[in-house]
Design a protein around this motif. Structure first.
Motif, mmCIF file in Angstrom:
data_model
loop_
_atom_site.group_PDB
_atom_site.id
_atom_site.type_symbol
_atom_site.label_atom_id
_atom_site.label_comp_id
_atom_site.label_asym_id
_atom_site.label_seq_id
_atom_site.Cartn_x
_atom_site.Cartn_y
_atom_site.Cartn_z
ATOM 1 N N THR A 191 0.690 -1.277 -0.053
ATOM 2 C CA THR A 191 -0.085 -0.573 0.527
ATOM 3 C C THR A 191 0.701 1.594 0.031
ATOM 4 N N TYR A 234 -1.804 5.366 -11.693
ATOM 5 C CA TYR A 234 -1.067 6.507 -11.395
ATOM 6 C C TYR A 234 0.171 6.523 -11.938
ATOM 7 N N LYS A 291 0.615 5.671 1.014
ATOM 8 C CA LYS A 291 -0.016 6.969 1.784
ATOM 9 C C LYS A 291 0.721 8.172 1.134
ATOM 10 N N GLN A 337 -1.371 13.577 -0.165
ATOM 11 C CA GLN A 337 -2.627 13.361 0.121
ATOM 12 C C GLN A 337 -3.222 12.209 0.967
ATOM 13 N N ASN A 338 -4.316 12.296 1.836
ATOM 14 C CA ASN A 338 -4.066 11.476 3.154
ATOM 15 C C ASN A 338 -5.381 10.456 3.043
ATOM 16 N N GLN A 339 -4.538 9.620 2.317
ATOM 17 C CA GLN A 339 -5.102 8.734 1.686
ATOM 18 C C GLN A 339 -4.395 7.170 1.373
ATOM 19 N N VAL A 340 -4.979 5.979 1.858
ATOM 20 C CA VAL A 340 -3.882 5.069 1.765
ATOM 21 C C VAL A 340 -4.576 4.381 0.846
ATOM 22 N N MET A 341 -3.439 3.928 -0.226
ATOM 23 C CA MET A 341 -3.994 2.834 -1.831
ATOM 24 C C MET A 341 -3.235 1.810 -1.502
ATOM 25 N N GLU A 342 -4.296 0.910 -2.294
ATOM 26 C CA GLU A 342 -3.171 -0.386 -2.431
ATOM 27 C C GLU A 342 -2.709 -0.090 -4.061
#
Length: 398
Positions: A158, A186, A160, A164-169
């Motif tokens: 993952t 991305y 982060k 940005q304030n999010q977690v991406m797999e």
């Protein structure tokens, strides 16, 4: 009109002489000297293994020094090269965690010309969190090493982002199934795996080339257990205006870091190795910062500037910037061509004037000679007529 060519990425074999010519006039000649760092063994090593690093330069035509610097900023190897010797080796008897980065510096006449970093990737990262630094130039690469075994449960990477304030797999695998890259929306083709199917305990990814916006926390998890976390801090240098400038104009260089922690420092260094500006950060903040430097382009000597990021007095990354000035070569060449053309034109005009003058003098001499000959003929004719007249008078008298 601009006739610019760009080579990216530059490879070691691209070294040589590049010439820009207009017909028979040479406007610009660039000699490219390349540097590379190789490792043996080339892959990830285990703590305690011996690694041999080699720093090589493509050409040595002047006194050149190669210097090895460890992650603490200490010089651990130094060698002055000759025409035959073009490399410097460094043997690492132990891949220590505190010295996971090694830098080869190339000096010409005691001036630092280029730095080539080498990041020693380690495999003993179970239950650890560590920080790495990358720039967005020179095709830099980030290796995400995870030894978690996915034979019994799902394993994932993952990300982060710092911005940005999010977690991406970004990648997953389950029970030794093929690895699924889910972060291509991305990263696109910059995110890759070292193998399609998980090899027992090898869930490794690589990002190449690294971009400034890739900064953030990368975590490899086995089920609900976080196996390893890698914090990526990125640094970049931008220029305004971004393209080649005219001599006499000012250029603003900006060195930016993606995230700031305490005891961090940004430093600008000129081509003489002198610090010209610096900025010290005393506290952590979850946002980036930058250091600007305004430089004049009328300084023909200092055309290279380097931004260095320090953390706790240790240099973490070097980013060089090479200033490109349009009038550095074209104006002088154009003036030289114009001057030569004017000299040639003046010579041709003088030649024509001289020849014409000589022609006019020759014509005047010829006319004078004809006039003299005409006078002589008239005199001879008069004498002849006078002789005939005298002869008739004598006959009449008799």
């Amino acid at each position: 009109m601009n006739f610019n060519v760009r080579i990216a990425p530059v490879l070691f074999g691209d070294a040589g002489i590049y010439t820009c010519s207009l017909e028979s006039n040479t406007f610009l000649t660039i000699k490219l000297i390349t540097v590379k760092v190789t490792a043996e063994p080339p892959d990830t090593v285990t703590e305690g293994d011996t690694v041999t690093l080699s720093c090589s330069v493509s050409d040595v035509t002047a006194p050149t020094r190669l210097v090895w610097i460890n992650g603490d900023g200490e010089t651990v190897g130094d060698k002055t090269l000759t025409g035959e010797e073009k490399s410097l080796s460094l043997i690492l008897h132990k891949a220590e965690r505190s010295r996971e980065k090694w830098t080869c510096g190339v000096f010409d006449q005691d001036r630092l010309r280029i730095v080539a970093p080498y990041y020693q990737e380690r495999s003993d990262l179970h239950d650890k969190v560590y920080t790495v630094y990358r720039s967005d130039i020179d095709h830099s690469e980030l290796k995400l090493i995870c030894e978690a075994s996915a034979e019994l449960s799902k394993t994932k990477w993952t990300w982060k982002p710092h911005f940005q304030n999010q977690v991406m797999e970004i990648a997953t695998t389950d029970k030794s199934q093929p690895i699924i890259i889910s972060g291509r929306s991305y990263f696109e083709n910059r995110l890759r795996t070292t193998q399609e199917i998980l090899n027992v305990s090898n869930f490794n990814l690589r990002i190449v080339p690294v971009q400034f916006e890739d900064a953030g926390d990368y975590t490899c998890s086995l089920g609900s257990h976080q196996y390893v976390t890698i914090e990526l801090i990125t640094v970049r240098v931008t220029a305004e205006p971004p393209d080649a400038v005219t001599e006499g104009d000012n250029v603003t260089l900006t060195c930016s870091v993606s995230e700031v922690s305490e005891s961090m420092r940004l430093v600008w260094i000129n081509s003489d190795g002198e610090t010209v500006d610096e900025k010290i950060f005393m506290e952590w903040k979850n946002e980036g910062d930058s250091l600007q430097l305004i430089i004049p382009t009328d300084d023909k000597i200092r055309r290279k500037w380097t931004c260095v990021l320090f953390h706790q007095s240790r240099p973490k990354i070097f980013i060089p910037y090479y200033l490109q000035v349009k009038n550095d070569f074209t104006s002088e060449r154009i003036i030289l061509v114009i001057t030569r053309s004017l000299v040639l034109l003046i010579f041709m005009i003088l030649t024509v004037v001289f020849c014409r003058r000589m022609y006019e003098i020759s014509a005047l001499v010829w006319i004078a000679q004809l006039s003299e000959m005409n006078k002589q003929l008239q005199l001879a004719a008069n004498n002849y007529c006078q002789a005939i007249q005298n002869s008739k008078s004598m006959k009449e008298g008799l």
